[in-house]
Write a protein that holds these residues in place. Structure first.
Motif, PDB file in Angstrom:
ATOM      1  N   ILE A  30       0.836  -1.195   0.000  1.00 40.55           N
ATOM      2  CA  ILE A  30       0.000   0.000   0.000  1.00 40.55           C
ATOM      3  C   ILE A  30       0.875   1.250   0.000  1.00 40.55           C
ATOM      4  O   ILE A  30       1.685   1.460   0.907  1.00 40.55           O
ATOM      5  N   LEU A  31       0.703   2.070  -1.023  1.00 36.09           N
ATOM      6  CA  LEU A  31       1.412   3.344  -1.131  1.00 36.09           C
ATOM      7  C   LEU A  31       0.378   4.456  -0.972  1.00 36.09           C
ATOM      8  O   LEU A  31      -0.492   4.618  -1.819  1.00 36.09           O
ATOM      9  N   ILE A  32       0.461   5.177   0.129  1.00 34.76           N
ATOM     10  CA  ILE A  32      -0.484   6.247   0.398  1.00 34.76           C
ATOM     11  C   ILE A  32      -0.168   7.448  -0.491  1.00 34.76           C
ATOM     12  O   ILE A  32       0.969   7.910  -0.576  1.00 34.76           O
ATOM     13  N   LEU A  33      -1.212   7.943  -1.142  1.00 32.55           N
ATOM     14  CA  LEU A  33      -1.101   9.075  -2.053  1.00 32.55           C
ATOM     15  C   LEU A  33      -2.013  10.170  -1.503  1.00 32.55           C
ATOM     16  O   LEU A  33      -3.224   9.983  -1.432  1.00 32.55           O
ATOM     17  N   THR A  34      -1.441  11.318  -1.081  1.00 35.56           N
ATOM     18  CA  THR A  34      -2.247  12.285  -0.347  1.00 35.56           C
ATOM     19  C   THR A  34      -1.761  13.711  -0.519  1.00 35.56           C
ATOM     20  O   THR A  34      -0.616  13.950  -0.926  1.00 35.56           O
ATOM     21  N   MET A  35      -2.627  14.646  -0.177  1.00 31.46           N
ATOM     22  CA  MET A  35      -2.266  16.058  -0.159  1.00 31.46           C
ATOM     23  C   MET A  35      -1.787  16.464   1.227  1.00 31.46           C
ATOM     24  O   MET A  35      -1.285  17.566   1.415  1.00 31.46           O
ATOM     25  N   HIS A  36      -1.944  15.596   2.211  1.00 27.30           N
ATOM     26  CA  HIS A  36      -1.690  15.957   3.605  1.00 27.30           C
ATOM     27  C   HIS A  36      -0.238  15.684   4.018  1.00 27.30           C
ATOM     28  O   HIS A  36       0.155  14.527   4.176  1.00 27.30           O
ATOM     29  N   ASP A  37       0.535  16.733   4.218  1.00 27.11           N
ATOM     30  CA  ASP A  37       1.885  16.548   4.756  1.00 27.11           C
ATOM     31  C   ASP A  37       1.797  16.649   6.280  1.00 27.11           C
ATOM     32  O   ASP A  37       2.408  17.508   6.917  1.00 27.11           O
ATOM     33  N   ASP A  38       1.028  15.755   6.846  1.00 28.79           N
ATOM     34  CA  ASP A  38       0.699  15.758   8.272  1.00 28.79           C
ATOM     35  C   ASP A  38       1.286  14.512   8.924  1.00 28.79           C
ATOM     36  O   ASP A  38       1.009  13.391   8.520  1.00 28.79           O
ATOM     37  N   GLU A  39       2.088  14.726   9.959  1.00 25.33           N
ATOM     38  CA  GLU A  39       2.786  13.589  10.568  1.00 25.33           C
ATOM     39  C   GLU A  39       1.840  12.607  11.246  1.00 25.33           C
ATOM     40  O   GLU A  39       2.125  11.406  11.311  1.00 25.33           O
ATOM     41  N   GLU A  40       0.687  13.088  11.729  1.00 26.99           N
ATOM     42  CA  GLU A  40      -0.259  12.158  12.362  1.00 26.99           C
ATOM     43  C   GLU A  40      -0.797  11.164  11.340  1.00 26.99           C
ATOM     44  O   GLU A  40      -0.941   9.984  11.626  1.00 26.99           O
ATOM     45  N   TYR A  41      -1.109  11.640  10.147  1.00 27.07           N
ATOM     46  CA  TYR A  41      -1.528  10.739   9.071  1.00 27.07           C
ATOM     47  C   TYR A  41      -0.413   9.736   8.780  1.00 27.07           C
ATOM     48  O   TYR A  41      -0.641   8.536   8.643  1.00 27.07           O
ATOM     49  N   LEU A  42       0.797  10.264   8.623  1.00 25.32           N
ATOM     50  CA  LEU A  42       1.949   9.424   8.272  1.00 25.32           C
ATOM     51  C   LEU A  42       2.125   8.288   9.270  1.00 25.32           C
ATOM     52  O   LEU A  42       2.215   7.116   8.882  1.00 25.32           O
ATOM     53  N   PHE A  43       2.175   8.614  10.559  1.00 26.59           N
ATOM     54  CA  PHE A  43       2.433   7.583  11.562  1.00 26.59           C
ATOM     55  C   PHE A  43       1.282   6.588  11.666  1.00 26.59           C
ATOM     56  O   PHE A  43       1.499   5.391  11.849  1.00 26.59           O
ATOM     57  N   HIS A  44       0.059   7.080  11.523  1.00 25.62           N
ATOM     58  CA  HIS A  44      -1.088   6.171  11.649  1.00 25.62           C
ATOM     59  C   HIS A  44      -1.104   5.143  10.527  1.00 25.62           C
ATOM     60  O   HIS A  44      -1.291   3.944  10.777  1.00 25.62           O
ATOM     61  N   VAL A  45      -0.913   5.581   9.280  1.00 20.54           N
ATOM     62  CA  VAL A  45      -0.990   4.627   8.172  1.00 20.54           C
ATOM     63  C   VAL A  45       0.205   3.673   8.167  1.00 20.54           C
ATOM     64  O   VAL A  45       0.075   2.511   7.782  1.00 20.54           O
ATOM     65  N   LEU A  46       1.372   4.145   8.605  1.00 17.76           N
ATOM     66  CA  LEU A  46       2.523   3.245   8.681  1.00 17.76           C
ATOM     67  C   LEU A  46       2.286   2.169   9.733  1.00 17.76           C
ATOM     68  O   LEU A  46       2.622   0.995   9.520  1.00 17.76           O
ATOM     69  N   ARG A  47       1.696   2.551  10.852  1.00 17.62           N
ATOM     70  CA  ARG A  47       1.391   1.567  11.897  1.00 17.62           C
ATOM     71  C   ARG A  47       0.353   0.558  11.418  1.00 17.62           C
ATOM     72  O   ARG A  47       0.296  -0.561  11.902  1.00 17.62           O
ATOM     73  N   ASN A  48      -0.488   0.982  10.474  1.00 15.39           N
ATOM     74  CA  ASN A  48      -1.566   0.113  10.008  1.00 15.39           C
ATOM     75  C   ASN A  48      -1.215  -0.655   8.740  1.00 15.39           C
ATOM     76  O   ASN A  48      -2.088  -1.271   8.129  1.00 15.39           O
ATOM     77  N   GLY A  49       0.053  -0.616   8.344  1.00 13.59           N
ATOM     78  CA  GLY A  49       0.475  -1.509   7.277  1.00 13.59           C
ATOM     79  C   GLY A  49       0.869  -0.887   5.958  1.00 13.59           C
ATOM     80  O   GLY A  49       1.223  -1.611   5.022  1.00 13.59           O
ATOM     81  N   ALA A  50       0.800   0.448   5.831  1.00 17.22           N
ATOM     82  CA  ALA A  50       1.225   1.071   4.578  1.00 17.22           C
ATOM     83  C   ALA A  50       2.734   0.926   4.392  1.00 17.22           C
ATOM     84  O   ALA A  50       3.495   0.934   5.362  1.00 17.22           O
ATOM     85  N   SER A  51       3.168   0.791   3.146  1.00 16.16           N
ATOM     86  CA  SER A  51       4.595   0.656   2.842  1.00 16.16           C
ATOM     87  C   SER A  51       5.206   1.960   2.349  1.00 16.16           C
ATOM     88  O   SER A  51       6.425   2.044   2.191  1.00 16.16           O
ATOM     89  N   GLY A  52       4.361   2.953   2.100  1.00 12.55           N
ATOM     90  CA  GLY A  52       4.909   4.205   1.605  1.00 12.55           C
ATOM     91  C   GLY A  52       3.922   5.342   1.753  1.00 12.55           C
ATOM     92  O   GLY A  52       2.725   5.129   1.951  1.00 12.55           O
ATOM     93  N   TYR A  53       4.445   6.565   1.639  1.00 12.49           N
ATOM     94  CA  TYR A  53       3.644   7.780   1.824  1.00 12.49           C
ATOM     95  C   TYR A  53       4.213   8.846   0.908  1.00 12.49           C
ATOM     96  O   TYR A  53       5.347   9.282   1.075  1.00 12.49           O
ATOM     97  N   ILE A  54       3.428   9.255  -0.093  1.00 17.75           N
ATOM     98  CA  ILE A  54       3.915  10.223  -1.063  1.00 17.75           C
ATOM     99  C   ILE A  54       2.853  11.303  -1.269  1.00 17.75           C
ATOM    100  O   ILE A  54       1.655  11.022  -1.247  1.00 17.75           O
ATOM    101  N   LEU A  55       3.295  12.537  -1.455  1.00 18.95           N
ATOM    102  CA  LEU A  55       2.385  13.656  -1.648  1.00 18.95           C
ATOM    103  C   LEU A  55       1.955  13.751  -3.107  1.00 18.95           C
ATOM    104  O   LEU A  55       2.735  13.464  -4.012  1.00 18.95           O
ATOM    105  N   LYS A  56       0.713  14.203  -3.329  1.00 19.36           N
ATOM    106  CA  LYS A  56       0.176  14.266  -4.679  1.00 19.36           C
ATOM    107  C   LYS A  56       0.922  15.256  -5.576  1.00 19.36           C
ATOM    108  O   LYS A  56       0.889  15.112  -6.796  1.00 19.36           O
ATOM    109  N   ASN A  57       1.545  16.256  -4.962  1.00 17.73           N
ATOM    110  CA  ASN A  57       2.253  17.247  -5.771  1.00 17.73           C
ATOM    111  C   ASN A  57       3.710  16.865  -6.042  1.00 17.73           C
ATOM    112  O   ASN A  57       4.495  17.674  -6.523  1.00 17.73           O
TER     113      ASN A  57
END
Length: 216
Positions: A79-106
């Motif tokens: 799972i690669l999270i694709l988002t507009m949110h450069d928010d650390e709470e989002y980042l840590f939550h999805v990583l804890r729940n199994g995401a393998s990556g986090y990238i901004l839409k821009n």
């Protein structure tokens, strides 16, 4: 060939990223979804190597909820999270729940391609703009000891019920949406309030807003 599913509630975003990825000789977009429920269904159907998953997809199920479900039930899909949110709470939550990556839409196209190939090969990809937050949080936890993330103590079902309750849905409406009994909803809501140490509906709404669980 890297098989990919894209989940985003904006059709123009799905089309744009599909064009970029399909242009690569080693990538193929096999399906696109408009919310978390559809993302789960199409991931189960196509068994892609990588799922590009947006976090905020109103009015359907959000990526925050879908991440944990897909990781638990379909672990072979990265799972690669694709988002507009450069928010650390989002980042840590999805990583804890199994995401393998986090990238901004821009992010530049080259970064998107690098992120897809990184998670496909078993690595973890974090947008460079977010790495400073990750390091700071790690240092803070090392110095203060790990503090439990309030969301991490809730079950998957409780994470489904919490935002619905905060949005004002009644027990019967929630039960119908989740295909469970009213008594089950009541029991889970009581557990949520107990675990989060909340005393009232306004406190529940405030918590959901702070944790960005509400997509209006």
């Amino acid at each position: 060939m890297i098989k990919i599913v894209i989940a985003d509630d904006h059709s123009v975003v799905r089309s744009g990223f599909s064009m970029i990825l399909n242009f690569q000789p080693d990538m193929e977009v096999v399906a696109t979804a408009a919310d978390g429920v559809e993302a789960y269904q199409l991931t189960a159907q196509h068994k892609p190597d990588v799922l590009l998953l947006d976090l905020s997809m109103p009015p359907g199920e959000s990526g925050l909820i879908a991440t944990g479900k897909i990781h638990d039930d379909l672990p072979d899909t990265k799972i690669l999270i694709l988002t507009m949110h450069d928010d650390e709470e989002y980042l840590f939550h999805v990583l804890r729940n199994g995401a393998s990556g986090y990238i901004l839409k821009n992010a530049p196209d080259e970064e998107l391609l690098q992120a897809v190939r990184t998670v496909y090969s078993g690595g973890t990809y974090i947008s460079p703009k977010m790495t400073n937050s990750l390091v700071k949080e790690f240092v803070k936890h090392e110095g203060q000891g790990d503090k439990t993330d309030p969301l991490s103590i809730l079950t998957k079902r409780e994470l489904e019920i919490l935002p619905l309750a905060a949005k004002g849905y009644g027990n019967k409406e929630i039960a119908e949406k989740l295909f469970v009994s009213v008594k089950t909803v009541e029991a889970h809501k009581a557990k949520i309030m107990e675990k989060l140490e909340l005393k009232s509906k306004p406190e529940l709404v405030e918590f959901a807003l702070k944790k960005k669980l509400l997509d209006f």
